[in-house]
Write an enzyme that holds these catalytic residues in place. Structure first.
Site, PDB file in Angstrom:
ATOM      1  N   SER A 167      18.227  17.549  10.184  1.00  0.00           N
ATOM      2  CA  SER A 167      16.795  17.585   9.882  1.00  0.00           C
ATOM      3  C   SER A 167      16.212  16.256  10.328  1.00  0.00           C
ATOM      4  O   SER A 167      16.946  15.267  10.462  1.00  0.00           O
ATOM      5  CB  SER A 167      16.579  17.766   8.372  1.00  0.00           C
ATOM      6  OG  SER A 167      15.246  17.459   8.001  1.00  0.00           O
ATOM      7  N   TYR A 201      18.570  16.385  -0.664  1.00  0.00           N
ATOM      8  CA  TYR A 201      18.483  16.907   0.701  1.00  0.00           C
ATOM      9  C   TYR A 201      18.607  15.784   1.727  1.00  0.00           C
ATOM     10  O   TYR A 201      19.369  15.886   2.699  1.00  0.00           O
ATOM     11  CB  TYR A 201      17.158  17.655   0.874  1.00  0.00           C
ATOM     12  CG  TYR A 201      16.977  18.309   2.220  1.00  0.00           C
ATOM     13  CD1 TYR A 201      17.633  19.498   2.526  1.00  0.00           C
ATOM     14  CD2 TYR A 201      16.132  17.757   3.178  1.00  0.00           C
ATOM     15  CE1 TYR A 201      17.448  20.110   3.755  1.00  0.00           C
ATOM     16  CE2 TYR A 201      15.943  18.366   4.411  1.00  0.00           C
ATOM     17  CZ  TYR A 201      16.608  19.547   4.687  1.00  0.00           C
ATOM     18  OH  TYR A 201      16.436  20.147   5.914  1.00  0.00           O
TER      19      TYR A 201
END
Length: 251
Positions: free
Chosen positions: A137, A150
């Site tokens: 990401s 995350y």
């Protein structure tokens, strides 16, 4: 043969189909959307590839290796692993529960590790100069408020990618990361939406990405043309990370 985890929708589906069109048979995994995985398999077969589908729940971290081995046994000759399966949580740091923290890290980091290790062992045993591609990401590189688990998982996966690249180079195996920004997928609430019709003023290109744009990079990294590329992280975000300095100037 290529295994793509989390390939029942979104980036995973697009990557599996792109690899099928590049000539790979594909191993497809799903967590809670078996019909979606079967749709991916149908698209792969329409592109001329063989496809096998298996259930994968990376909250059971040991299951990843078993599923990779099972798909290798079903289709034979593992050459590519694409780690796409993941999850997230939007919880402020002070409110983060340990169970939620562990779940996100198990799925996004430890699960990816077990899949990659199993794939690499199969490649080394078979003498295959394979490819491992970890989908991280943009938050591998920059923090996001309310996403401690995350960001920690994706940052960890980014650095794991580099360690793997160092250690597996002697076997001819390349390892790279692909770091998407906002992509129009179910995870971002934009499933089946045309990205060019969504306005994102904070992104220089003015829109979210299309899963197929990420998949095209995955297919390139899986190809012979990328044989000298390893240990890198490729950001696919429409220029979003370039806006940090601009935001600071405006403030």
């Amino acid at each position: 043969m290529a295994v793509v985890t989390g390939s029942d929708s979104g980036i995973g589906r697009a990557a599996a189909v792109a690899l099928a069109r590049s000539g790979y048979d594909v191993g497809i995994t799903w967590h809670d959307d078996e019909p979606g995985a079967q749709t991916t398999a149908e698209e792969a077969r329409a592109a001329g590839a063989r496809a096998a589908v298996r259930h994968l729940d990376l909250s059971d971290v040991r299951s990843g290796a078993a599923v990779v081995v099972a798909l290798n046994d079903a289709l034979g000759g593992l050459e590519v692993l694409v780690n796409v399966a993941g999850t997230g949580a939007s919880t402020p740091f002070l409110d983060q529960e340990l169970d939620e923290w562990r779940h996100v890290l198990d799925v996004d980091l430890t699960g990816a590790f077990t899949c990659a290790q199993a794939a690499a062992r199969l490649m080394v045993e078979a003498g295959v100069a394979g490819r491992i591609i970890n989908v991280t990401s943009v938050h591998e590189h920059v923090p996001l408020r309310g996403s401690a688990a995350y960001c920690a998982a994706k940052g960890g996966l980014g650095l794991l990618t580099k360690v793997m690249a160092l250690e597996l180079a002697e076997h001819g195996i390349t390892v790279n990361a692909v770091a998407p920004g906002e992509i129009a997928t179910p995870m971002t609430g934009n499933e089946d939406v045309e990205p060019t019709r969504i306005e994102r003023p904070g992104i220089p290109l003015g829109r979210p990405g299309d899963a197929r744009e990420v998949a095209a990079l995955v297919a390139h990294l899986a190809s012979p043309d990328s044989g000298y590329t390893t240990g890198a992280s490729f950001v696919v975000d429409g220029g979003m990370l370039l806006m940090a300095a601009e935001a600071n100037r405006r403030l």
